[in-house]
Design a protein around this motif. Sequence first.
Motif, PDB file in Angstrom:
ATOM      1  N   UNK A 133       0.837  -1.208   0.000  1.00  0.00           N
ATOM      2  CA  UNK A 133       0.000   0.000   0.000  1.00  0.00           C
ATOM      3  C   UNK A 133       0.872   1.258   0.000  1.00  0.00           C
ATOM      4  N   UNK A 134       2.079   1.127   0.537  1.00  0.00           N
ATOM      5  CA  UNK A 134       3.001   2.269   0.534  1.00  0.00           C
ATOM      6  C   UNK A 134       3.833   2.314  -0.756  1.00  0.00           C
ATOM      7  N   UNK A 135       3.479   1.479  -1.729  1.00  0.00           N
ATOM      8  CA  UNK A 135       4.107   1.552  -3.045  1.00  0.00           C
ATOM      9  C   UNK A 135       5.454   0.863  -3.147  1.00  0.00           C
ATOM     10  N   UNK A 136       5.798   0.036  -2.150  1.00  0.00           N
ATOM     11  CA  UNK A 136       7.062  -0.693  -2.259  1.00  0.00           C
ATOM     12  C   UNK A 136       6.907  -1.777  -3.320  1.00  0.00           C
ATOM     13  N   UNK A 137       7.972  -2.024  -4.061  1.00  0.00           N
ATOM     14  CA  UNK A 137       7.891  -3.051  -5.097  1.00  0.00           C
ATOM     15  C   UNK A 137       9.215  -3.794  -5.234  1.00  0.00           C
ATOM     16  N   UNK A 138       9.152  -4.961  -5.875  1.00  0.00           N
ATOM     17  CA  UNK A 138      10.324  -5.844  -6.053  1.00  0.00           C
ATOM     18  C   UNK A 138      10.985  -6.112  -4.706  1.00  0.00           C
ATOM     19  N   UNK A 139      10.157  -6.358  -3.719  1.00  0.00           N
ATOM     20  CA  UNK A 139      10.648  -6.498  -2.364  1.00  0.00           C
ATOM     21  C   UNK A 139       9.949  -7.681  -1.707  1.00  0.00           C
ATOM     22  N   UNK A 140      10.616  -8.302  -0.751  1.00  0.00           N
ATOM     23  CA  UNK A 140       9.920  -9.288   0.079  1.00  0.00           C
ATOM     24  C   UNK A 140       9.794  -8.724   1.494  1.00  0.00           C
ATOM     25  N   UNK A 141       8.777  -9.193   2.191  1.00  0.00           N
ATOM     26  CA  UNK A 141       8.694  -8.859   3.608  1.00  0.00           C
ATOM     27  C   UNK A 141       9.284 -10.036   4.375  1.00  0.00           C
ATOM     28  N   UNK A 142       9.972  -9.730   5.450  1.00  0.00           N
ATOM     29  CA  UNK A 142      10.663 -10.802   6.157  1.00  0.00           C
ATOM     30  C   UNK A 142      10.857 -10.421   7.612  1.00  0.00           C
ATOM     31  N   UNK A 143      10.982 -11.440   8.444  1.00  0.00           N
ATOM     32  CA  UNK A 143      11.408 -11.152   9.804  1.00  0.00           C
ATOM     33  C   UNK A 143      12.871 -11.550   9.909  1.00  0.00           C
ATOM     34  N   UNK A 144      13.663 -10.572  10.269  1.00  0.00           N
ATOM     35  CA  UNK A 144      15.100 -10.802  10.404  1.00  0.00           C
ATOM     36  C   UNK A 144      15.493 -10.392  11.806  1.00  0.00           C
ATOM     37  N   UNK A 145      16.020 -11.342  12.541  1.00  0.00           N
ATOM     38  CA  UNK A 145      16.385 -11.092  13.943  1.00  0.00           C
ATOM     39  C   UNK A 145      15.243 -10.417  14.684  1.00  0.00           C
ATOM     40  N   UNK A 146      14.071 -10.953  14.433  1.00  0.00           N
ATOM     41  CA  UNK A 146      12.804 -10.589  15.091  1.00  0.00           C
ATOM     42  C   UNK A 146      12.256  -9.227  14.700  1.00  0.00           C
ATOM     43  N   UNK A 147      12.868  -8.541  13.754  1.00  0.00           N
ATOM     44  CA  UNK A 147      12.316  -7.293  13.249  1.00  0.00           C
ATOM     45  C   UNK A 147      11.702  -7.554  11.873  1.00  0.00           C
ATOM     46  N   UNK A 148      10.535  -6.987  11.621  1.00  0.00           N
ATOM     47  CA  UNK A 148       9.964  -7.105  10.272  1.00  0.00           C
ATOM     48  C   UNK A 148      10.607  -6.050   9.378  1.00  0.00           C
ATOM     49  N   UNK A 149      11.131  -6.498   8.252  1.00  0.00           N
ATOM     50  CA  UNK A 149      11.877  -5.605   7.360  1.00  0.00           C
ATOM     51  C   UNK A 149      11.512  -5.875   5.900  1.00  0.00           C
ATOM     52  N   UNK A 150      11.950  -4.952   5.044  1.00  0.00           N
ATOM     53  CA  UNK A 150      11.801  -5.113   3.595  1.00  0.00           C
ATOM     54  C   UNK A 150      13.159  -5.496   3.010  1.00  0.00           C
TER      55      UNK A 150
END
Length: 459
Positions: free
Chosen positions: A408-425
């Motif tokens: 919804x914020x227009x991010x693209x060509x990205x995955x969402x992931x949890x890395x070391x317990x933080x949600x990141x792009x």
Amino acid sequence: MSPGEPGDGRAAACGSVRHVIGHDDLAVRTLGPCRIDSPLAERLEARETTQHSVMEDDRVLFDDTLSMAGARDVPVQGLPSLEPGGPRKRIYFDPAKTRVGIVTCGGLCPGLNDVIRGLVLELARHYGVRRIVGFRNGYRGFIPHYGEDVVDLAPDVVQHIDDEGGTILGTSRGKQDPEEIVDALERLNINILFVVGGDGTLRGAMDVVRVIGERGLKVAVVGIPKTIDNDIPYIDQSFGFQTAMAEATKSIHAASVEARSAPGGVGLVKLMGRHSGFIACYSVLAKDDADYVLIPEVPFTLHGERGFLEHLRRRVQERGHAVVVVAEGAGQEHIEGEEPGRDASGNVRLGDVGRLLRRLITEHLDAAGVENNVRYFDPSYAIRSVPANAYDSAYCLRLAHAAVHAAMAGRTEVIVARRRRRFVHIPMALAVSRRNHVDPLGDLWMSVLEATGQPVRFE
Ligand SMILES: Nc1ncnc2c1ncn2[C@@H]1O[C@H](COP(=O)(O)OP(=O)(O)OP(=O)(O)O)[C@@H](O)[C@H]1O
Ligand SMILES: O=P(O)(O)OC[C@H]1O[C@](O)(CO)[C@@H](O)[C@@H]1O
Ligand SMILES: [Mg+2]
């Protein structure tokens, strides 16, 4: 629990050259400025960066040890960092005019339905997006000649789909023409495409993003990484992994019961893990059942005094039984015959190391005059087709939320992931730049060696 990330923190293998991860690798693409107030904005007023959340104007550090960060030799502000996941106060897409597509590709994994459900509920209930469709059977669902219909996805359709394993949309392997995929997106006026899949799916998604760019379209493509093998790098653990691993422990325990109940009992369990032995490693740590774990990352010798078969023979003679867990990608060098084939996506079709071991173990014990009863278990598909456990369900929901916020914020060509317990792009290019492997020098493999008592190497 956090699977090891060999070589992680500073470097990724890009081709044959070791590449130090820097700012460019972590830069996230956006379709344009966020000019629309988010329906979630009010809820975000009181939030600030804490141990439990990171604000949108903050960053999550990529390195997590002093030595790794120190080796960069730059001030703190210059350290490589990831864009945090989560809701933004202002968004790119106007929810009332946004149309969304969802597709699931590759092999099954517990939690696929939870992700679909989470995406639909977040889009509909919190952003007010009303037009959401699912493409059937992976990327082929976009291609007219397959004749697949699209599925309207509304909250009432997805409400209880998490009770079942698999994916209500179906899935498939096999590369499809990205031009035709984007034709379908245009025909349906899709603004956001969520792709749920592994490395192959993400490579396919990157092709789609390229064509979207060539046509000058404003379509966001956001991935939710899926892999039962846990081989996507830079993330804590892929969704469904805990469920699958817990399921695998049941077969290992059954193998142990069988082995202990027969003279010269050998329980042999083959688990999935094409290139990465995470399922095999974690599932043997859960209970004290296994004596040997064989994984793709640690080659082993079969024959000879210090080889696996002789070690096993001694174990069976000394204690009367043994349990062996093997990941499907282990010991491929021992399988003779034709060149391995490839599946529709180009993945190597592996030789059956389970059957090979069953035959060799029986022959070896027979030849040594050791009474034996080898019981072979292959629960491969059984562990990935089950519904997600409660932990994975919650994890899937949170990933789905993060994916909706990103898109919804227009991010693209990205995955969402949890890395070391933080949600990141994480940019898709980085997510497919290498595989996550069990590090033979890392903590996880050390725990496996300690738990099983097997030698460091069979040589
Ligand atoms: N190199 C590639 N380039 C473009 N598309 C690809 C590529 N590899 C695979 N795909 C597409 O991605 C889809 C899924 O790929 P694949 O079968 O490799 O599974 P995956 O996403 O890696 O998941 P998993 O390995 O966990 O089963 C395929 O249907 C195919 O269309
Ligand atoms: O038989 P299929 O459905 O192609 O999937 C098998 C493969 O899928 C995986 O689970 C990866 O998704 C591998 O571990 C396994 O080799
Ligand atoms: Mg894959």
